[in-house]
Design an enzyme around this catalytic site. Structure first.
Site, mmCIF file in Angstrom:
data_model
loop_
_atom_site.group_PDB
_atom_site.id
_atom_site.type_symbol
_atom_site.label_atom_id
_atom_site.label_comp_id
_atom_site.label_asym_id
_atom_site.label_seq_id
_atom_site.Cartn_x
_atom_site.Cartn_y
_atom_site.Cartn_z
ATOM 1 N N LYS A 1 -42.644 59.690 21.044
ATOM 2 C CA LYS A 1 -42.593 58.356 20.436
ATOM 3 C C LYS A 1 -43.763 58.275 19.480
ATOM 4 C CE LYS A 1 -42.381 53.428 21.343
ATOM 5 N NZ LYS A 1 -41.664 52.428 22.115
ATOM 6 N N GLU B 1 -46.244 58.933 23.898
ATOM 7 C CA GLU B 1 -46.495 58.007 22.785
ATOM 8 C C GLU B 1 -47.971 57.964 22.405
ATOM 9 O OE1 GLU B 1 -45.703 53.853 23.539
ATOM 10 O OE2 GLU B 1 -45.839 53.339 21.425
HETATM 11 P P1 13P Z 1 -43.430 48.011 19.042
HETATM 12 O O1 13P Z 1 -42.159 48.552 18.407
HETATM 13 O O2 13P Z 1 -43.464 46.523 19.124
HETATM 14 O O3 13P Z 1 -44.652 48.647 18.479
HETATM 15 O O4 13P Z 1 -43.366 48.428 20.582
HETATM 16 C C1 13P Z 1 -42.947 49.671 20.940
HETATM 17 C C2 13P Z 1 -43.695 50.106 22.133
HETATM 18 O O5 13P Z 1 -43.109 50.393 23.157
HETATM 19 C C3 13P Z 1 -45.155 50.237 22.022
HETATM 20 O O6 13P Z 1 -45.640 50.880 23.155
#
Ligand code: 13P
Length: 335
Positions: A219, A177
């Site tokens: 992600k 991510e």
């Molecule tokens: P949000 O969808 O609230 O941005 O959170 C997702 C997430 O896991 C961020 O690391």
């Protein structure tokens, strides 16, 4: 662990019409969310809240897995079933956030690097034993005057790929991510350029670290304008920009891309995902891994009566799961 098993897990995470619920807020972060609705940040309140979310009836029709926090992976339902076992029984994959948060990047004011590589192999081994089948690591990229720098992008891509290689060694699918924040007044073109550079660097680093993309999930943040930008793009522009950016940087062999909501309201998070899927077919499955955009309505209702509102709050979680599951198929009808 064979690549086939990793690939099977990755495919299951992005099964048609399903996505991930992110409930991996650190104790500090959930404390801020609780404070906003007047809930005390105790271990039992965190457990009860996560139980309300995870045991929402029929959640598994639209949710393939849940990202948990270390404490949550070790907790159980009131009836004494460990959350990981409960999820597995329901056909949902337990996941775990394994990074240890961000810290200031020395020498680069305003920029962050994510920590948590030291001792990670041992922690992953334990998480697998506790039932986790995928893991998440979040890097944070800020947009501002003269940032991000190439150094910030590179050190975060390096850490993400080191973590991803360790995950695969231990049989966990890495969910990588790199979040480009929507804080600030930058326009969508700037977000596009930054996201493109970040993803290019990330996939270069994953290649160098021998990470198998068949067993990896990205992600991603959507390409949106900064929250304070005067000119806000419409849904179609966000969908087209995000898709173009992904197509120019993300190899087609990757099984899936799931999006974070990142501060978008519920409606926009769903509408953007739906619009991207309507523009398909795309090289990879596009689905959701929302935290706030899955939880915020349910949290507000649950907070008003933690014992009495469980079923009503679960109905709201399920409604969000259903809407986002339809958006993952490009079949959301709005509302
Ligand atoms: P949000 O969808 O609230 O941005 O959170 C997702 C997430 O896991 C961020 O690391």
């Amino acid at each position: 662990m064979s690549i086939e098993q990793l690939a099977d897990t990755a495919q299951a995470m992005v099964a048609p019409g399903k996505g991930i619920i992110a409930i991996d807020e650190s104790t500090n972060t959930i404390g801020k969310r609780f404070a906003a609705v007047g809930v005390e940040n105790t271990e039992e309140n965190r457990r009860a809240y996560r139980e309300m979310l995870l045991t929402a009836p029929k959640l598994s029709e639209h949710v393939s897995g849940a990202i948990l926090y270390d404490e949550t992976l070790r907790q159980s339902t009131r009836a004494g079933v460990p959350f990981a076992a409960y999820l597995a029984e329901q056909g949902m994959l337990p996941g775990i956030k394994v990074d240890r948060g961000t810290t200031a990047l020395a020498g680069f004011p305003g920029e962050l690097v994510t920590e948590g590589l030291d001792g990670l192999r041992g922690r992953l081994e334990e998480y697998y034993r506790l039932g986790a089948r995928f893991a998440k690591w979040r890097a944070v990229i800020n947009i501002g005057d003269d940032i991000p720098t190439g150094t910030c992008i590179e050190v975060n891509a390096h850490a993400l790929s080191r973590y991803a290689a360790l995950c695969q060694e231990q049989g966990l699918v890495p969910m990588v991510e790199p979040e480009v924040l929507m804080d600030g007044a930058h326009d969508i073109e700037t977000a596009y350029e930054v996201t493109e550079a970040v993803l290019r660097s990330l996939f270069g680093a994953l290649y160098e670290q021998n990470v198998l993309l068949e067993g990896t999930i990205l992600k991603a943040s959507m390409v949106v304008a900064g929250k304070d930008c005067a000119e806000q793009p419409d849904v179609q522009e966000v969908a087209e920009s995000t898709l173009m950016c992904l197509k120019s940087t993300v190899p087609a062999i990757l099984p899936g891309v799931v999006f974070l909501s990142g501060g978008q309201d519920d409606e926009h998070a769903t509408a953007h995902l739906d619009a991207m899927n309507r523009l398909g077919p795309n090289p990879w499955t596009l689905s959701f891994s929302y935290g706030r955009a899955m939880q915020q309505a349910a949290l507000a209702l649950w907070a008003k009566d933690m014992a009495g509102n469980v079923r009503k709050a679960q109905d709201l979680v399920l409604a969000r799961a259903r809407a986002n599951g339809l958006a993952a198929l490009g079949q959301w009808q709005g509302g």
